[in-house]
Design a protein around this motif. Structure first.
Motif, mmCIF file in Angstrom:
data_model
loop_
_atom_site.group_PDB
_atom_site.id
_atom_site.type_symbol
_atom_site.label_atom_id
_atom_site.label_comp_id
_atom_site.label_asym_id
_atom_site.label_seq_id
_atom_site.Cartn_x
_atom_site.Cartn_y
_atom_site.Cartn_z
ATOM 1 N N LEU A 154 29.015 42.175 38.030
ATOM 2 C CA LEU A 154 27.952 41.169 38.000
ATOM 3 C C LEU A 154 27.543 40.926 36.548
ATOM 4 C CD1 LEU A 154 26.332 39.477 40.030
ATOM 5 C CD2 LEU A 154 24.533 41.195 39.899
ATOM 6 N N ASP A 155 28.436 40.252 35.804
ATOM 7 C CA ASP A 155 28.089 39.901 34.437
ATOM 8 C C ASP A 155 27.241 38.632 34.453
ATOM 9 O OD1 ASP A 155 29.881 37.916 35.081
ATOM 10 O OD2 ASP A 155 31.527 38.768 33.925
ATOM 11 N N ASN A 156 26.841 38.186 33.289
ATOM 12 C CA ASN A 156 25.937 37.032 33.206
ATOM 13 C C ASN A 156 26.558 35.774 33.802
ATOM 14 O OD1 ASN A 156 24.004 38.596 31.977
ATOM 15 N ND2 ASN A 156 24.585 38.010 29.888
ATOM 16 N N ALA A 157 27.845 35.568 33.561
ATOM 17 C CA ALA A 157 28.503 34.359 34.078
ATOM 18 C C ALA A 157 28.549 34.375 35.605
ATOM 19 C CB ALA A 157 29.910 34.254 33.491
ATOM 20 N N THR A 158 28.904 35.533 36.157
ATOM 21 C CA THR A 158 28.958 35.654 37.617
ATOM 22 C C THR A 158 27.573 35.501 38.233
ATOM 23 O OG1 THR A 158 30.824 37.178 37.402
ATOM 24 C CG2 THR A 158 29.663 37.140 39.517
ATOM 25 N N ARG A 159 26.602 36.153 37.601
ATOM 26 C CA ARG A 159 25.224 36.060 38.094
ATOM 27 C C ARG A 159 24.741 34.618 38.093
ATOM 28 N NH1 ARG A 159 20.984 37.969 33.934
ATOM 29 N NH2 ARG A 159 21.741 35.970 33.137
ATOM 30 N N ASP A 160 25.013 33.892 37.008
ATOM 31 C CA ASP A 160 24.571 32.498 36.923
ATOM 32 C C ASP A 160 25.286 31.622 37.944
ATOM 33 O OD1 ASP A 160 22.979 33.309 34.862
ATOM 34 O OD2 ASP A 160 24.275 32.554 33.263
ATOM 35 N N GLU A 161 26.564 31.908 38.197
ATOM 36 C CA GLU A 161 27.321 31.124 39.179
ATOM 37 C C GLU A 161 26.757 31.323 40.583
ATOM 38 O OE1 GLU A 161 31.997 30.377 40.516
ATOM 39 O OE2 GLU A 161 31.479 31.767 38.897
ATOM 40 N N ILE A 162 26.429 32.580 40.923
ATOM 41 C CA ILE A 162 25.847 32.865 42.235
ATOM 42 C C ILE A 162 24.467 32.242 42.352
ATOM 43 C CG2 ILE A 162 24.976 34.724 43.715
ATOM 44 C CD1 ILE A 162 27.230 36.477 42.665
ATOM 45 N N ALA A 163 23.670 32.322 41.279
ATOM 46 C CA ALA A 163 22.327 31.746 41.294
ATOM 47 C C ALA A 163 22.379 30.238 41.515
ATOM 48 C CB ALA A 163 21.609 32.067 39.984
ATOM 49 N N THR A 164 23.333 29.594 40.887
ATOM 50 C CA THR A 164 23.481 28.147 41.064
ATOM 51 C C THR A 164 23.898 27.810 42.489
ATOM 52 O OG1 THR A 164 24.089 27.893 38.732
ATOM 53 C CG2 THR A 164 24.669 26.096 40.226
ATOM 54 N N ALA A 165 24.835 28.584 43.030
ATOM 55 C CA ALA A 165 25.338 28.310 44.383
ATOM 56 C C ALA A 165 24.253 28.500 45.439
ATOM 57 C CB ALA A 165 26.527 29.215 44.685
ATOM 58 N N LEU A 166 23.385 29.487 45.243
ATOM 59 C CA LEU A 166 22.352 29.795 46.239
ATOM 60 C C LEU A 166 20.987 29.213 45.886
ATOM 61 C CD1 LEU A 166 23.261 33.524 47.017
ATOM 62 C CD2 LEU A 166 23.916 31.461 48.265
ATOM 63 N N LYS A 167 20.901 28.536 44.734
ATOM 64 C CA LYS A 167 19.670 27.864 44.300
ATOM 65 C C LYS A 167 18.505 28.843 44.143
ATOM 66 C CE LYS A 167 21.011 23.469 46.424
ATOM 67 N NZ LYS A 167 20.647 22.404 47.406
ATOM 68 N N VAL A 168 18.788 29.953 43.438
ATOM 69 C CA VAL A 168 17.761 30.927 43.110
ATOM 70 C C VAL A 168 17.873 31.235 41.626
ATOM 71 C CG1 VAL A 168 17.706 31.956 45.427
ATOM 72 C CG2 VAL A 168 19.302 32.848 43.712
ATOM 73 N N SER A 169 16.950 32.030 41.114
ATOM 74 C CA SER A 169 16.978 32.367 39.693
ATOM 75 C C SER A 169 17.971 33.507 39.437
ATOM 76 C CB SER A 169 15.585 32.790 39.229
ATOM 77 O OG SER A 169 15.229 34.037 39.800
ATOM 78 N N PRO A 170 18.540 33.564 38.221
ATOM 79 C CA PRO A 170 19.446 34.678 37.892
ATOM 80 C C PRO A 170 18.768 36.040 38.037
ATOM 81 C CG PRO A 170 19.686 32.903 36.298
ATOM 82 C CD PRO A 170 18.505 32.547 37.158
ATOM 83 N N ALA A 171 17.461 36.096 37.735
ATOM 84 C CA ALA A 171 16.733 37.364 37.884
ATOM 85 C C ALA A 171 16.698 37.807 39.335
ATOM 86 C CB ALA A 171 15.310 37.214 37.336
ATOM 87 N N ASP A 172 16.566 36.855 40.268
ATOM 88 C CA ASP A 172 16.570 37.187 41.695
ATOM 89 C C ASP A 172 17.926 37.751 42.113
ATOM 90 O OD1 ASP A 172 13.968 36.456 42.140
ATOM 91 O OD2 ASP A 172 14.455 34.414 42.763
ATOM 92 N N VAL A 173 19.005 37.195 41.557
ATOM 93 C CA VAL A 173 20.351 37.682 41.879
ATOM 94 C C VAL A 173 20.516 39.126 41.415
ATOM 95 C CG1 VAL A 173 22.815 37.364 41.484
ATOM 96 C CG2 VAL A 173 21.339 35.372 41.796
#
Length: 310
Positions: A154-173
């Motif tokens: 779960l690096d920053n790029a992966t975290r940001d991609e998941i956050a975008t897909a689920l419409k939540v903040s990276p901190a929540d991920v």
């Protein structure tokens, strides 16, 4: 207290139930509408029972999708059955929607709520975004791993991609990933499982005051109360009344109310209040200063003592 995961194995009664449910025939759209109308309009219990029985297999199929959360399959099915009953009672056959489609939403919602309540003693997924994150993070992360051809950190790029897909903040991920990777611990459990070692509760920080601060605050508060009581006696009866009514009572009187009681204007009450407060403040500060001087004198006396030799 640590949550104990129930066994996933089914007993013979559960197997018979599943076998019976899965052999029930599905209904056509016309049959669904007919039964739903008979139940909604006429209150036909047999029609309702037939509608429910036909879609118990839908409950079982939905519950099976949530079995990896470590909760008993019979309990998941029971919660799904509750959702199915809610769907039957709320379904409007005149809206042009298949009952099976409508019921699927209620079944899934009931099971998800049960999982969120019982997966951990720590409540997870309190908002719609967090619920979506809880139920989709593992699936989406696995999908990204398959696309990447290996284990995905779960690096920053992966975290940001998941956050975008689920419409939540990276901190929540990040927070949810840490929560899903951890397990519940008893606060009395020792760190590392070593007997006699430090317990998890030993590392909890108490935000409140320590015993020394509590005692000091109690002593200081008592002393300030004595000073304040003595200082009030130096005020005139009218000044005492205004200070008590305006500053010391829980329900504070207005300037206008006190003016009516004292026969003066509210502006005059304000002037008296300001003057009395300054006198009160000065008297308390004088007593505090005198107490400090006495303490310093005592300390100086102690340090000047000569040691005695027996």
């Amino acid at each position: 207290m640590t949550i104990a995961r129930a066994p996933r194995t089914l007993d013979s009664a559960d197997r018979r139930y599943l076998s019976t449910v899965m052999t029930k025939a599905m209904l056509s759209e016309e049959e669904e509408l007919s039964l739903a109308r008979r139940w909604r309009v006429d209150g036909d219990q047999r029609a309702m029972q037939k509608l429910v029985t036909a879609y118990l297999r839908l409950v079982v199929a939905t519950a099976a999708r949530f079995r990896n959360y470590g909760l008993p399959m019979p309990d998941l099915i029971q919660e799904g059955n509750i959702g199915l009953m809610l769907a039957v009672n709320r379904f409007d056959p005149e809206r042009g929607v298949r009952f099976s489609t409508y019921a699927s939403w209620w079944i899934r919602s009931s099971i998800q709520e049960y999982v969120l309540r019982n997966w951990s003693i720590v409540r997870s997924g309190t908002s719609a975004g967090q619920k979506a994150l809880f139920f989709n993070l593992r699936w989406l992360r696995a999908k990204l791993e398959r696309a990447g051809g290996g284990t995905l950190t779960l690096d920053n790029a992966t975290r940001d991609e998941i956050a975008t897909a689920l419409k939540v903040s990276p901190a929540d991920v990040t927070a949810m990933a840490q929560r899903l990777a951890a397990r519940d611990h008893s606060l009395n459990e020792t760190v590392g499982g070593e007997e006699g070692g430090d317990a998890f509760q030993d590392f909890l920080v108490d935000p409140g005051p320590n015993p020394e601060e509590i005692v000091a605050a109690k002593v200081d508060g008592g002393q300030r109360h004595v000073w304040l009581t003595e200082a009030l006696k130096e005020l005139s009866p009218r000044e005492q009344l205004i200070i008590v009514e305006r500053m010391l009572n829980e329900e504070k009187a207005t300037l206008e109310e006190l003016g009516g009681r004292l026969g003066v204007t509210k502006e005059r009450v304000r002037q008296i209040e300001t003057k009395a407060f300054r006198k009160l403040q000065g008297s308390v500060q004088r007593r505090a200063r005198q107490a400090g001087e006495k303490l310093v004198g005592k300390l100086e006396g102690l340090t000047s003592l000569e040691p005695t030799h027996a």
